[in-house]
Every structure is written in C-alpha cells, then in structure tokens.
Design a protein around this motif. Sequence first.
Motif, PDB file in Angstrom:
ATOM      1  N   LYS A  89      49.497  32.549  21.503  1.00  0.00           N
ATOM      2  CA  LYS A  89      49.855  33.459  22.593  1.00  0.00           C
ATOM      3  C   LYS A  89      51.369  33.657  22.649  1.00  0.00           C
ATOM      4  O   LYS A  89      51.852  34.776  22.818  1.00  0.00           O
ATOM      5  N   GLU A  90      52.112  32.585  22.505  1.00  0.00           N
ATOM      6  CA  GLU A  90      53.576  32.666  22.617  1.00  0.00           C
ATOM      7  C   GLU A  90      54.231  33.336  21.417  1.00  0.00           C
ATOM      8  O   GLU A  90      55.193  34.094  21.562  1.00  0.00           O
ATOM      9  N   HIS A  91      53.744  33.074  20.213  1.00  0.00           N
ATOM     10  CA  HIS A  91      54.454  33.502  19.013  1.00  0.00           C
ATOM     11  C   HIS A  91      53.821  34.664  18.249  1.00  0.00           C
ATOM     12  O   HIS A  91      54.483  35.248  17.383  1.00  0.00           O
ATOM     13  N   LYS A 141      58.826  40.993  21.126  1.00  0.00           N
ATOM     14  CA  LYS A 141      58.326  39.769  20.503  1.00  0.00           C
ATOM     15  C   LYS A 141      58.179  40.041  19.009  1.00  0.00           C
ATOM     16  O   LYS A 141      57.283  40.766  18.584  1.00  0.00           O
TER      17      LYS A 141
END
Length: 158
Positions: free
Chosen positions: A60-62, A91
């Motif tokens: 989810k973060e990366h 992102k």
Amino acid sequence: MIIRKEYKFYAAHRNEELQDKCRNLHGHRYGIVCHFEVQRTGSYSTLFSDFDEKIGPFLKEHYDHGMLINVHDPLYATLKQHMEVHGEDFKLREFQGPTSVENLAYQLFTDITEMGFELVRLDVQETDTSVITYDREDWARDQKAQIFSSVPTADTAH
C-alpha cells in the motif's frame, strides 16, 4: 510446507523501450500470489497475519496507486521537475531499469525476501490473461546477472 497468500495493488507504468501500445503510460490491477516455505513448530507453522501485517502495508505504501518508473526513462526527469516546480508529490516506485512485469517480479521478490520471509515462488498477474511465475532460482540468477546495478529499497521509494 507451503503457505500461499494473495495481494493486489494498482499501479501505472510504461515500457519505454517498446514500440507498441505499452510505450504509453497505462495502469494495471496487479495481482500477486506469494508461496512461502514454512516450518511447522507445533500445531501451526506461521500465522497468516504475520504475512499480512508486513506485506499488505508495504504494498500500500510503496506500490498501490503509484507509478512504477525507470529512473533512466526521460519521463522520470520530467516528473521530478514537475513535482519540484508545482509542489506535487507523486508516488513513484523507482526502478533501475525498465518496469516490465519480469523486473517487477524481481523487485517484489527482493522486497518480500528482505522482510525475512522464505519466498519460494511469486506469481505476478498483470492482466486478466497474463501471469508470470518467478521463483527462487530466477531470483538467484537475476541477482548474479545484476539485472539492476542497484535496486530500490523502501528508503528510496517515493
């Protein structure tokens, strides 16, 4: 014993080396299936949540709703300049080579292995009909061939 876990994320990319439709910026709903080698230590081997607590948030973060981008793609410099000039923070999951599904499999295998899991096989589904199966032997061969001079880590991803 093998434990199988599935995850999904959305990401944009392009294959700038190709001269077809995939050269254009586009996105996929990637599906990954992880096959972990585990050892039984009593009535169970590993809790499923042990995988989910690390892998789910990491993806989810990366990766999720981000852009996979080759740092050598001319578009990368343009995006970085745009971010600086306009104060936007896209992102970007930086790769040291093309963002092919093969290179994505290598990177995901590296990321998940660095979390301390014994990943033996990874299936990466790019489209409804296209899946790559990548295993520990593929990973070892790609590491030896140094397909990327350096791979991104969680610390270098945006």
